[in-house]
Design an enzyme around this catalytic site. Structure first.
Site, PDB file in Angstrom:
ATOM      1  N   ASP A 123       0.822  -1.208   0.000  1.00 46.49           N
ATOM      2  CA  ASP A 123       0.000   0.000   0.000  1.00 46.49           C
ATOM      3  C   ASP A 123       0.862   1.267   0.000  1.00 46.49           C
ATOM      4  OD1 ASP A 123      -2.466   1.298  -0.017  1.00 46.49           O
ATOM      5  OD2 ASP A 123      -3.286   0.025   1.569  1.00 46.49           O
ATOM      6  N   ASP A 182      -9.615   3.539  -3.681  1.00 47.98           N
ATOM      7  CA  ASP A 182     -10.337   2.362  -3.206  1.00 47.98           C
ATOM      8  C   ASP A 182     -11.753   2.313  -3.765  1.00 47.98           C
ATOM      9  OD1 ASP A 182      -8.105   1.810  -1.758  1.00 47.98           O
ATOM     10  OD2 ASP A 182      -8.984   2.203   0.212  1.00 47.98           O
TER      11      ASP A 182
END
Length: 661
Positions: A123, A182
């Site tokens: 991430d 996201d």
């Protein structure tokens, strides 16, 4: 293909060792493993908030009392693979802030390899503003070193959210890269992410994938119709298929979507191409994805709020050359055939997905064919569609300009953008291709490309790297006996920046030329014939009206038994197939014209002037012309009006003889 827990559990207590093992069990019991799902991945919150005294990451003993290696071993025992999560920063993304990998890349990679980790999602939180390329490359290098040391490959999923355009640099660093933020479990989020990812198709390929985030199928925020669209579009975009719902409680409808093996086969097609948008109007979107068997997958998506008919054609989706095509609806399983039209009523927010398979291909006709006039069996362009007789404008069909290379304008040809691949079926009946290639003048000086002609998997011609500053270069390819022709453009090694590539005046010679020997030209069938007044006549003069109304060919008192009677402006073309050597003829204005008429006779071989008479009038004797045709694919006999208008320009090709063999 696999599973990730984040969309269904986030960091809640239910995310633990028991859940992960249960997912592995469900993969096997529900047939998901057999459908192709391989990775059981865990996301954030698996570790303690601090590293140990040695600097190692420590699994949370409450969630994973037996440690991560034990979970990985269990997953492996089911014939599956195990994935883990970290972040390219000092801490991960959850608000609790678990340890990130920045500065610990080699240590973490070695630890994960020792645990049996097969997949890393990396991430982008708490990155301290450090350069993204350096951060992600550091972990990529560490994973590669761990693989070399242990022999365990670790798939590297770069989750950088598209912030620094990873599609332009992450190939060779990782195996996939997030292109968006996201996803959320609603129609607006899902379709917006699809739109963002669709435009990036040129950057995806085998081992290097655009990743529009995990699947929300089954989490409850969309209808089953919308989830089918979600699954169809992700498969059409060759995206990773990572299930984000809790499979232990999944409904039969959810499992039916996730286990549609024919849709999965599109996603996993070995050609590895991401589908592209071929039309988008009023919320009706058509995507086409090339498949390894020469067919196409087509999605017809209705983004509006009511049922609409969405349609396209086989030509628009990039295939052709067959007399008919088999269609299979990959959701309803209905089958049908078409000669070209593809369409269906599509419910609101729905998608109909077809697999389109060409029937028996049709070879090109005998003669010299312009490739842009023939149906290709498949065509894949880098940006925007492959264009016929226009340059590639990168966006919608027809948005290019006339094909122009180095100031030379061409009426016919194919406009592409690297990387591109255009295929034609030849059926063994063609002999040669001649084409001029180069970067189109619409491209700024940054464009550089490489043109290649392939015959049945063998390289037949290569241009080398051509830039926007280069003039056109001619390629010639021997195609005798070849079944398939492919025109390939690569980026020249410097990325796909304004790589507008033209295949100009691409002439394909097919069929056998005249037999060996000397032929009276008027005894042969021409490829094409155009004439000023009336038809071109065989063995008669042209009397300007109906066929057969002329008189014996006569120039300045000499009568000729064989020849062609024309009237300016005229052009008569014959296919030679490279087997003839010369043409001899006498030319002049026919005696049926007494005081008027002035013409110029020209013999052209493959677009090059081979012989010319100059101006001849009704007062002139016949003039002899000879043209060398050695190796020529085509000869054209042209008559112009010599610049003074077409007033009684009765022009005779007297006794033209063609020598072949």
């Amino acid at each position: 293909m696999g599973f990730n827990n984040w969309n269904s559990t986030h960091c809640r207590a239910e995310f633990n060792e028991s859940m992960v093992k249960g997912i592995a069990d469900t993969f096997v019991a529900q047939g998901l493993k057999d459908a192709g799902y391989t990775y059981v991945n865990i996301d954030d919150c698996w570790a303690l908030p601090d590293r140990n005294a040695s600097g190692d990451l420590v699994p949370d003993p409450a969630r994973f009392p037996h440690g991560i290696k034990a979970v990985a071993d269990y997953v492996h025992s089911k014939g599956l693979k195990f994935g883990l999560y970290s972040s390219a920063g000092t801490k991960t993304c959850d608000v609790q802030g678990f340890p990130g990998g920045l500065g610990h890349e080699r240590q973490d990679a070695e630890l994960w390899a020792s645990w049996g980790v097969d997949y890393l999602k990396y991430d982008n939180c708490n990155n301290t503003g450090a350069d993204a390329k350096q951060r992600y490359k550091a972990m990529g290098d560490a994973l590669a070193a761990a693989t070399r040391a242990t022999g365990r490959p670790i798939l590297y999923s770069i989750c950088e959210w598209g912030s620094n355009q990873p599609w332009t640099w992450a190939q060779g660093v990782g195996n996939s890269w997030r292109t968006t933020g996201d996803i959320s479990d609603n129609w607006s989020s899902m379709i917006s992410i699809a739109h963002q990812n669709q435009s990036l198709a040129p950057y995806a390929g085998p081992g290097a994938w655009n990743d529009p985030d995990m699947l929300e199928v089954g989490n409850g925020g969309m209808t089953d119709t919308e989830y089918r669209t979600h699954f169809s579009l992700w498969s059409q975009m060759a995206a990773p298929l990572l299930i984000g719902s809790d499979l232990r409680t999944a409904s039969p409808a959810t499992l039916a979507i996730l286990k549609n093996t024919e849709v999965i086969a599109v996603d996993q097609d070995p050609l590895g191409r991401q589908g592209t948008v071929v039309s988008d109007s009023g919320g009706l979107v058509v995507m086409s994805k090339p498949l390894a068997d020469g067919g196409r997958s087509v999605t017809l998506t209705n983004e509006t709020s009511s049922t609409r008919t969405v349609s396209t054609t086989v030509k628009d989706i990039g295939i052709g050359g067959a007399s008919s095509y088999a269609l299979k609806d990959l959701w309803s399983k209905a089958t049908s055939t078409t000669t070209g039209a593809i369409g269906a009523p599509v419910p609101a927010h729905g998608t109909v997905m077809f697999r389109v398979t060409p029937g028996s291909p049709v070879p090109p006709p005998t003669g010299v064919n312009q490739l842009s006039d023939l149906p290709w069996t498949s065509a894949v362009g880098g940006w925007g569609p492959v264009e016929r007789d226009r340059s590639n404008g990168e966006q919608a069909a027809g948005d290019g300009r006339p094909l122009t290379i180095g100031g030379v304008r061409y009426a016919k040809g194919l406009g592409t953008h690297a990387p591109s691949d255009i295929a034609y079926y030849l059926g063994g009946g063609c002999s040669a291709l001649r084409v001029d290639v180069g970067v189109d003048d619409e491209a700024p000086n940054t464009g550089s490309v490489r043109f290649q002609i392939w015959r049945d998997g063998t390289l037949a011609a290569d241009s080398g790297v051509r830039t926007a500053a280069d003039p056109p270069v001619r390629l010639n390819a021997d195609l005798k006996g070849a079944t398939k022709l492919r025109l390939v453009v690569t980026d020249g090694g410097d990325g796909i920046t304004y790589d507008h590539a033209d295949w100009a005046d691409a002439r394909l010679a097919c069929g056998s030329g005249p037999s060996a020997g000397t032929h009276e030209l008027s005894d042969l069938a021409w490829e094409s014939a155009t004439n000023g007044w009336g038809p071109v006549e065989k063995d008669l003069s042209n009397a300007e009206q109906a066929a057969g109304d002329g008189t014996p060919l006569t120039i300045n008192g000499t009568v000729y038994a064989k020849g062609l009677g024309t009237h300016a402006p005229s052009s008569v073309a014959y296919y030679l197939g490279g087997t003839c050597t010369s043409l001899t003829t006498r030319v002049g204005v026919d005696d049926e014209v007494t005081t008027k008429g002035s013409v110029d006779f020209q013999i052209w071989r493959d677009g090059t002037l081979a012989a010319e008479s100059g101006t001849l009038t009704s007062a002139d004797a016949a003039k002899a012309l000879t043209a060398d045709l050695t190796g020529a694919l085509e000869v054209r006999l042209v008559v112009t009006d010599a610049g003074d208008g077409i007033d009684y320009d009765h022009a005779d090709w007297a006794g033209p003889r063609l020598v072949c063999g």
